[in-house]
Design a protein around this motif. Sequence first.
Motif, PDB file in Angstrom:
ATOM      1  N   MET A  42       0.486  -1.439   0.213  1.00 16.84           N
ATOM      2  CA  MET A  42      -0.165   0.602   0.061  1.00 16.84           C
ATOM      3  C   MET A  42       0.883   1.538  -0.448  1.00 16.84           C
ATOM      4  SD  MET A  42      -2.592  -0.800  -0.332  1.00 16.84           S
ATOM      5  CE  MET A  42      -4.028   1.064  -0.582  1.00 16.84           C
ATOM      6  N   ARG A  43       1.447   1.354   0.599  1.00 18.02           N
ATOM      7  CA  ARG A  43       2.717   2.391   0.833  1.00 18.02           C
ATOM      8  C   ARG A  43       3.482   2.546  -0.392  1.00 18.02           C
ATOM      9  NH1 ARG A  43       4.011   0.132   5.715  1.00 18.02           N
ATOM     10  NH2 ARG A  43       5.856  -0.522   4.586  1.00 18.02           N
ATOM     11  N   ILE A  50      -1.022   4.879  -7.082  1.00 21.85           N
ATOM     12  CA  ILE A  50      -1.788   3.560  -7.365  1.00 21.85           C
ATOM     13  C   ILE A  50      -3.020   3.483  -6.498  1.00 21.85           C
ATOM     14  CG2 ILE A  50      -2.387   1.644  -8.037  1.00 21.85           C
ATOM     15  CD1 ILE A  50       0.656   1.550  -8.271  1.00 21.85           C
ATOM     16  N   SER A  51      -4.928   4.255  -6.916  1.00 21.94           N
ATOM     17  CA  SER A  51      -5.972   2.736  -5.947  1.00 21.94           C
ATOM     18  C   SER A  51      -5.671   2.001  -5.554  1.00 21.94           C
ATOM     19  CB  SER A  51      -7.014   4.395  -6.679  1.00 21.94           C
ATOM     20  OG  SER A  51      -6.769   5.247  -6.656  1.00 21.94           O
ATOM     21  N   GLY A  52      -5.722   2.115  -4.506  1.00 20.53           N
ATOM     22  CA  GLY A  52      -6.230   0.003  -3.812  1.00 20.53           C
ATOM     23  C   GLY A  52      -6.730   0.828  -2.177  1.00 20.53           C
ATOM     24  N   TRP A  53      -7.372  -0.311  -1.704  1.00 25.74           N
ATOM     25  CA  TRP A  53      -7.493  -0.474  -0.457  1.00 25.74           C
ATOM     26  C   TRP A  53      -7.511  -1.675   0.064  1.00 25.74           C
ATOM     27  CZ3 TRP A  53     -12.519  -2.197   2.153  1.00 25.74           C
ATOM     28  CH2 TRP A  53     -12.870  -1.432   3.784  1.00 25.74           C
ATOM     29  N   SER A  54      -7.114  -1.460   1.208  1.00 28.19           N
ATOM     30  CA  SER A  54      -6.505  -3.283   2.028  1.00 28.19           C
ATOM     31  C   SER A  54      -7.497  -2.650   2.986  1.00 28.19           C
ATOM     32  CB  SER A  54      -5.045  -3.189   2.116  1.00 28.19           C
ATOM     33  OG  SER A  54      -4.331  -3.909   3.188  1.00 28.19           O
ATOM     34  N   VAL A  79      -2.565  -2.740  14.286  1.00 24.34           N
ATOM     35  CA  VAL A  79      -3.399  -2.746  12.641  1.00 24.34           C
ATOM     36  C   VAL A  79      -2.776  -3.776  12.444  1.00 24.34           C
ATOM     37  CG1 VAL A  79      -3.582  -1.179  10.830  1.00 24.34           C
ATOM     38  CG2 VAL A  79      -3.040   0.003  13.193  1.00 24.34           C
ATOM     39  N   ARG A  80      -3.930  -4.693  12.208  1.00 21.15           N
ATOM     40  CA  ARG A  80      -4.080  -5.668  10.944  1.00 21.15           C
ATOM     41  C   ARG A  80      -4.318  -5.837  10.037  1.00 21.15           C
ATOM     42  NH1 ARG A  80      -7.934  -9.538  12.498  1.00 21.15           N
ATOM     43  NH2 ARG A  80      -8.648  -8.496  14.572  1.00 21.15           N
ATOM     44  N   PRO A  81      -4.314  -6.913   8.782  1.00 20.12           N
ATOM     45  CA  PRO A  81      -4.952  -6.658   8.122  1.00 20.12           C
ATOM     46  C   PRO A  81      -6.183  -7.490   7.864  1.00 20.12           C
ATOM     47  CG  PRO A  81      -2.839  -8.030   7.697  1.00 20.12           C
ATOM     48  CD  PRO A  81      -3.226  -6.696   9.196  1.00 20.12           C
ATOM     49  N   PHE A  82      -6.955  -7.518   7.954  1.00 20.69           N
ATOM     50  CA  PHE A  82      -8.458  -8.326   8.106  1.00 20.69           C
ATOM     51  C   PHE A  82      -8.305  -8.878   7.219  1.00 20.69           C
ATOM     52  CE2 PHE A  82     -12.921  -9.118   7.601  1.00 20.69           C
ATOM     53  CZ  PHE A  82     -12.993  -9.411   8.798  1.00 20.69           C
ATOM     54  N   LEU A  83      -8.049  -9.348   6.257  1.00 21.09           N
ATOM     55  CA  LEU A  83      -7.895 -10.174   4.955  1.00 21.09           C
ATOM     56  C   LEU A  83      -6.964  -9.869   4.206  1.00 21.09           C
ATOM     57  CD1 LEU A  83     -11.513  -9.099   2.163  1.00 21.09           C
ATOM     58  CD2 LEU A  83     -10.558 -11.710   4.006  1.00 21.09           C
ATOM     59  N   PRO A  84      -5.518 -10.962   5.215  1.00 23.87           N
ATOM     60  CA  PRO A  84      -3.787 -10.333   5.039  1.00 23.87           C
ATOM     61  C   PRO A  84      -3.855 -11.911   3.763  1.00 23.87           C
ATOM     62  CG  PRO A  84      -4.602 -11.805   6.273  1.00 23.87           C
ATOM     63  CD  PRO A  84      -6.154 -11.706   5.881  1.00 23.87           C
ATOM     64  N   GLY A  85      -3.014 -10.991   2.543  1.00 23.90           N
ATOM     65  CA  GLY A  85      -2.673 -11.156   1.486  1.00 23.90           C
ATOM     66  C   GLY A  85      -3.446 -10.858   0.157  1.00 23.90           C
ATOM     67  N   ILE A  87      -5.887  -7.135  -1.758  1.00 25.08           N
ATOM     68  CA  ILE A  87      -5.698  -5.971  -1.410  1.00 25.08           C
ATOM     69  C   ILE A  87      -7.034  -5.889  -2.950  1.00 25.08           C
ATOM     70  CG2 ILE A  87      -4.754  -2.965  -2.048  1.00 25.08           C
ATOM     71  CD1 ILE A  87      -2.314  -4.804  -1.182  1.00 25.08           C
ATOM     72  N   PHE A  88      -7.776  -4.763  -2.368  1.00 24.21           N
ATOM     73  CA  PHE A  88      -9.293  -4.633  -3.510  1.00 24.21           C
ATOM     74  C   PHE A  88      -8.809  -3.098  -4.336  1.00 24.21           C
ATOM     75  CE2 PHE A  88     -11.118  -6.321   0.521  1.00 24.21           C
ATOM     76  CZ  PHE A  88     -11.846  -6.763  -0.204  1.00 24.21           C
TER      77      PHE A  88
END
Length: 200
Positions: A42-43, A50-54, A79-85, A87-88
């Motif tokens: 995401m960084r 680039i647009s995206g959402w994690s 802060v942890r990813p809800f769906l690891p791996g 990205i929308f």
Amino acid sequence: MQYRKGQIVGYVSVLDEFATVPVTPERWHLLRVTPGRDARVMRAFEERGISGWSLTVTSVVNRRTGLDARRPHLGRKIVRPFLPGLIFLPDFELRRIDQIRAIDDVDNLLQLGTLRCWLKPEEMQLMRDIAICEGLPPSQRKQVRLAINQRIAIVDGLFAGFRALIERIDSNGRLTVYVEDGRRGVKVSGLTETQIELIV
């Protein structure tokens, strides 16, 4: 050359490719990345425009025990990813997919054979609502209030599909219920809230 305040020194064109990007995408695609590297990707997206959402979930834990903190201002924020791996990726970024694949830790778009691998805007809003709900502290989540003599349906376990009546709730939140089956019934102990649904 000296410039003075208010002097026009040049113009910027507003007719570039980014001005034509739609505000709401018609589809959100799933991009596979290396699990645990979501924030790094995401960084890289931010650096390249680039647009995206994690989907991330923020929780506050007690520094000593590691359990949910009762006093969030004294705990440690995680802060942890809800769906690891995953990205929308909005559909208008697909034209830059080669540039996206060149980023370290990015794999490819998720493909599941003939199944649909993208979300509509209303489905994406539901995902956002789930992430918001998961990020709330337990005290602010809407909790189901169980009571004695309340009718329930068992949805998991040996008695799944049966209706029952709550007879007892112990200090750990485990239930003792009376499962009805025609003329006879049986008492079942040790059910949890995840194994039942309230009958309204």
